[in-house]
Design an enzyme around this catalytic site. Structure first.
Site, PDB file in Angstrom:
ATOM      1  N   CYS A  69      64.561  40.895  27.253  1.00  8.35           N
ATOM      2  CA  CYS A  69      65.733  41.717  27.104  1.00  8.35           C
ATOM      3  C   CYS A  69      65.372  43.000  27.325  1.00  8.35           C
ATOM      4  O   CYS A  69      65.205  43.806  26.550  1.00  8.35           O
ATOM      5  CB  CYS A  69      66.196  41.553  25.604  1.00  8.35           C
ATOM      6  SG  CYS A  69      66.233  39.885  25.056  1.00  8.35           S
ATOM      7  N   GLU A  70      65.072  43.380  28.597  1.00 11.15           N
ATOM      8  CA  GLU A  70      65.006  44.491  29.156  1.00 11.15           C
ATOM      9  C   GLU A  70      65.591  44.597  30.593  1.00 11.15           C
ATOM     10  O   GLU A  70      65.329  43.619  31.204  1.00 11.15           O
ATOM     11  CB  GLU A  70      63.237  44.866  29.031  1.00 11.15           C
ATOM     12  CG  GLU A  70      62.457  45.044  27.942  1.00 11.15           C
ATOM     13  CD  GLU A  70      62.475  46.360  27.445  1.00 11.15           C
ATOM     14  OE1 GLU A  70      62.803  47.221  27.961  1.00 11.15           O
ATOM     15  OE2 GLU A  70      62.139  46.356  26.410  1.00 11.15           O
TER      16      GLU A  70
ATOM     17  N   TYR B  13      55.089  49.247  38.688  1.00  7.80           N
ATOM     18  CA  TYR B  13      54.890  49.842  39.746  1.00  7.80           C
ATOM     19  C   TYR B  13      55.815  49.912  40.833  1.00  7.80           C
ATOM     20  O   TYR B  13      55.665  50.420  41.969  1.00  7.80           O
ATOM     21  CB  TYR B  13      53.591  49.436  40.510  1.00  7.80           C
ATOM     22  CG  TYR B  13      52.337  49.005  39.694  1.00  7.80           C
ATOM     23  CD1 TYR B  13      51.899  50.073  38.763  1.00  7.80           C
ATOM     24  CD2 TYR B  13      51.776  47.906  39.699  1.00  7.80           C
ATOM     25  CE1 TYR B  13      50.712  49.870  37.963  1.00  7.80           C
ATOM     26  CE2 TYR B  13      50.674  47.624  38.854  1.00  7.80           C
ATOM     27  CZ  TYR B  13      50.086  48.776  38.194  1.00  7.80           C
ATOM     28  OH  TYR B  13      49.023  48.450  37.307  1.00  7.80           O
TER      29      TYR B  13
ATOM     30  N   GLY C 160      39.335  48.201  46.391  1.00  2.37           N
ATOM     31  CA  GLY C 160      40.473  48.961  47.188  1.00  2.37           C
ATOM     32  C   GLY C 160      40.604  48.151  48.340  1.00  2.37           C
ATOM     33  O   GLY C 160      41.656  48.623  49.212  1.00  2.37           O
TER      34      GLY C 160
ATOM     35  N   GLU D 229      32.778  46.426  44.859  1.00  5.25           N
ATOM     36  CA  GLU D 229      33.365  45.660  43.683  1.00  5.25           C
ATOM     37  C   GLU D 229      34.987  45.398  43.887  1.00  5.25           C
ATOM     38  O   GLU D 229      35.754  45.892  43.011  1.00  5.25           O
ATOM     39  CB  GLU D 229      33.151  46.218  42.463  1.00  5.25           C
ATOM     40  CG  GLU D 229      33.503  47.810  42.290  1.00  5.25           C
ATOM     41  CD  GLU D 229      33.087  48.485  41.114  1.00  5.25           C
ATOM     42  OE1 GLU D 229      31.965  48.057  40.699  1.00  5.25           O
ATOM     43  OE2 GLU D 229      33.715  49.521  40.743  1.00  5.25           O
ATOM     44  N   PRO D 230      35.451  44.644  44.900  1.00  5.29           N
ATOM     45  CA  PRO D 230      36.710  44.371  45.245  1.00  5.29           C
ATOM     46  C   PRO D 230      37.211  43.196  44.385  1.00  5.29           C
ATOM     47  O   PRO D 230      36.468  42.498  43.769  1.00  5.29           O
ATOM     48  CB  PRO D 230      36.867  43.908  46.677  1.00  5.29           C
ATOM     49  CG  PRO D 230      35.344  44.083  47.269  1.00  5.29           C
ATOM     50  CD  PRO D 230      34.589  44.013  46.263  1.00  5.29           C
TER      51      PRO D 230
ATOM     52  N   ARG E 103      53.675  43.727  37.686  1.00  2.00           N
ATOM     53  CA  ARG E 103      53.580  44.676  38.401  1.00  2.00           C
ATOM     54  C   ARG E 103      54.926  45.336  39.228  1.00  2.00           C
ATOM     55  O   ARG E 103      55.216  46.566  39.559  1.00  2.00           O
ATOM     56  CB  ARG E 103      52.869  43.999  39.761  1.00  2.00           C
ATOM     57  CG  ARG E 103      51.338  43.573  39.528  1.00  2.00           C
ATOM     58  CD  ARG E 103      50.633  43.288  40.732  1.00  2.00           C
ATOM     59  NE  ARG E 103      50.062  44.343  41.386  1.00  2.00           N
ATOM     60  CZ  ARG E 103      50.586  44.703  42.537  1.00  2.00           C
ATOM     61  NH1 ARG E 103      51.819  43.850  42.934  1.00  2.00           N
ATOM     62  NH2 ARG E 103      50.127  45.639  43.210  1.00  2.00           N
TER      63      ARG E 103
ATOM     64  N   ARG F  57      41.072  42.280  44.354  1.00  2.00           N
ATOM     65  CA  ARG F  57      42.587  42.033  44.993  1.00  2.00           C
ATOM     66  C   ARG F  57      42.076  41.273  46.131  1.00  2.00           C
ATOM     67  O   ARG F  57      42.923  40.258  46.699  1.00  2.00           O
ATOM     68  CB  ARG F  57      43.464  43.276  45.327  1.00  2.00           C
ATOM     69  CG  ARG F  57      44.817  42.933  45.548  1.00  2.00           C
ATOM     70  CD  ARG F  57      45.331  44.260  46.330  1.00  2.00           C
ATOM     71  NE  ARG F  57      45.112  45.435  45.418  1.00  2.00           N
ATOM     72  CZ  ARG F  57      46.141  45.775  44.380  1.00  2.00           C
ATOM     73  NH1 ARG F  57      47.230  44.936  44.075  1.00  2.00           N
ATOM     74  NH2 ARG F  57      45.964  46.979  43.910  1.00  2.00           N
TER      75      ARG F  57
END
Ligand code: LLP
Length: 426
Positions: free
Chosen positions: A346-347, A320, A234, A278-279, A316, A281
């Protein structure tokens, strides 16, 4: 990353060198930045609570070269699956250096997790009798959903609270540990992971109190001691330029956690447990970049810069709505105009940058660099549209190493079997 005379480099290796040597798109990781991130965080937490250890959540970037950097720094491994336990074993780690925090496990997962001998962290009390069918772990933890979660990435990665699929309900915590004790388990841990990417130090104190109240009551009523409490990951990083002057104050976060932790240990008369986090990022997020190339520029309803960095390379933004800053090699000091930027998938979700002020002179062949791509970048990439996974490169003080080959056509058909009646005639 450094920009000198508009030229971008990564710890002494230019973006041009990366592109010429390895092609594009390529993930680049700065070894020294990963080490500095780890050391800064470890020093902060150990300063406030000496019996502290980090486990690296290997899901965020599972290249063994990267994980070995964190192993060298002293991290254990947080594994989300049996294969991640095997990655930890490939690092030479096992036993209590590895914690298995899978969720919604199959019987096979449970059996293999138990046989691996790592710390087992159960996401639900219903797992306990299923574990006991295969054997009795000496040490057992429960992942607790303390009823509250938060994330700067948005609800997508808020991993606790009533909307989350994770963890033991607060009302079930006492019975979960009682059942474990009754089953003859002698060593206990507790874990939570309420959210990802948070830069507010107070949050970390707040969640520490939440879990410690649940654990403290269990400790008192059941007369059990806890070997460790793991507060999950986090620790956040800033993604937007305007947030850069407000990074997480890691010392303040550590102080918040330690104050809350010690206060609750005293309140419940507990033997001081080891404190763990337990990070992921925080260690590798801002140490990773993607180098891509501009291949097509289109002026239609708006100007769109087409690159080889798509939603398949970096999921990402499409998943998100996440922001990643983009630099253009050789043009950072130019005037800017708002344009869009996309990949080659193709999106329409691949049109992942809209109205971003990018250098006016951007042209075919230019190199673009995506920032903060180290965590949940390559690990979440996929070969949709036959656009294969990129290469990964490690840099350190002017040197560079290929740490994962770029995928090639053979990877697209590897493990695929065409029954004889469907095969084209020779
Ligand atoms: N521990 C557990 C049990 C986890 O599930 C996670 C991440 C971590 C630790 C590491 O969390 P961190 O320190 O990185 O916040 N894909 C999303 C993030 C999902 C987080 C999943 N769990 C993203 O790209 O933002």
């Amino acid at each position: 990353m450094n920009i000198t005379d508009d030229r971008i480099s990564f710890d002494g290796v230019s973006a041009q060198t990366i592109a010429e040597t390895y092609g594009t798109p390529t993930y680049v990781y700065e070894e020294n930045r990963i080490r500095a991130n780890f050391r800064r965080a470890l020093a902060a937490f150990r300063k406030h609570y000496a019996d502290f250890r980090f486990f690296y959540a290997i899901k965020c970037c599972n290249n063994l070269a990267i994980a070995n950097i964190l192993r060298q720094e002293g991290a254990g491994i947080d594994a989300a699956s049996v294969n991640e336990i095997l990655l930890a074993k490939a690092l030479g780690l096992g036993g209590e250096d590895v914690m298995f925090s899978g969720n919604f496990l199959s019987d096979d997962d449970i059996r293999q997790g138990l046989e691996s001998g790592v710390i087992f962290n159960l996401d639900d009390p219903s797992l306990l009798p299923r574990v006991l069918k295969f054997g009795k772990p000496e040490c057992l933890a429960f992942r607790i959903n303390p009823g509250y979660g938060k994330s700067e990435v948005g609800h997508f990665v808020t991993n606790a609270g009533p909307e989350a699929k994770f963890g033991v309900h607060p009302d079930q915590v006492m019975d979960a540990y009682r059942a474990a004790k009754d089953a003859g388990i002698t060593r206990f841990g507790a874990h939570m992971m309420p959210g990802s990417c948070i830069r507010d130090p107070e949050y970390f104190g707040f969640i520490t109190r939440l879990i410690m109240d649940l654990i403290g009551r269990a400790s008192r009523e059941l007369q059990i001691e806890f070997d460790f409490i793991d507060l999950g990951g986090g620790l956040g990083i800033p993604y937007k330029p305007e947030d850069k002057n407000a990074p997480l104050d890691i010392d303040a976060a550590a102080a918040q956690v330690a104050t809350a932790f010690k206060e609750k240990i005293a309140e419940y008369g507990m033997k001081p447990p080891r404190l763990m986090m337990e990070p992921a990022r925080y260690f590798v997020g801002d140490a990773g970049y993607i180098v891509g190339r501009v291949h097509t520029i289109k002026d239609s309803y708006s100007r769109i810069i087409g690159t080889d960095i798509g939603m398949n390379t970096l999921a990402r933004p499409a998943m998100y709505g996440a922001y990643h800053h983009i630099y253009v090699d050789g043009r950072e000091s130019e005037p800017r105009r708002p344009v869009g930027l996309c990949g080659q998938i193709c999106e329409n979700t691949d049109f992942w940058v809209k109205d971003r002020p990018l250098p006016e002179g951007i042209t075919l062949g230019d190199l673009v660099v995506v920032e903060n791509a180290g965590a949940y970048g390559y690990a979440m990439s996929y070969p949709y549209n036959g656009r294969l996974r990129p290469a990964e490169v490690l840099v350190n003080n002017g040197r560079h190493w290929l740490i994962r080959d770029r995928e090639e056509f053979a990877d697209l058909v590897r493990k695929v079997h065409v029954p004889a009646h469907l095969a084209p005639k020779a």
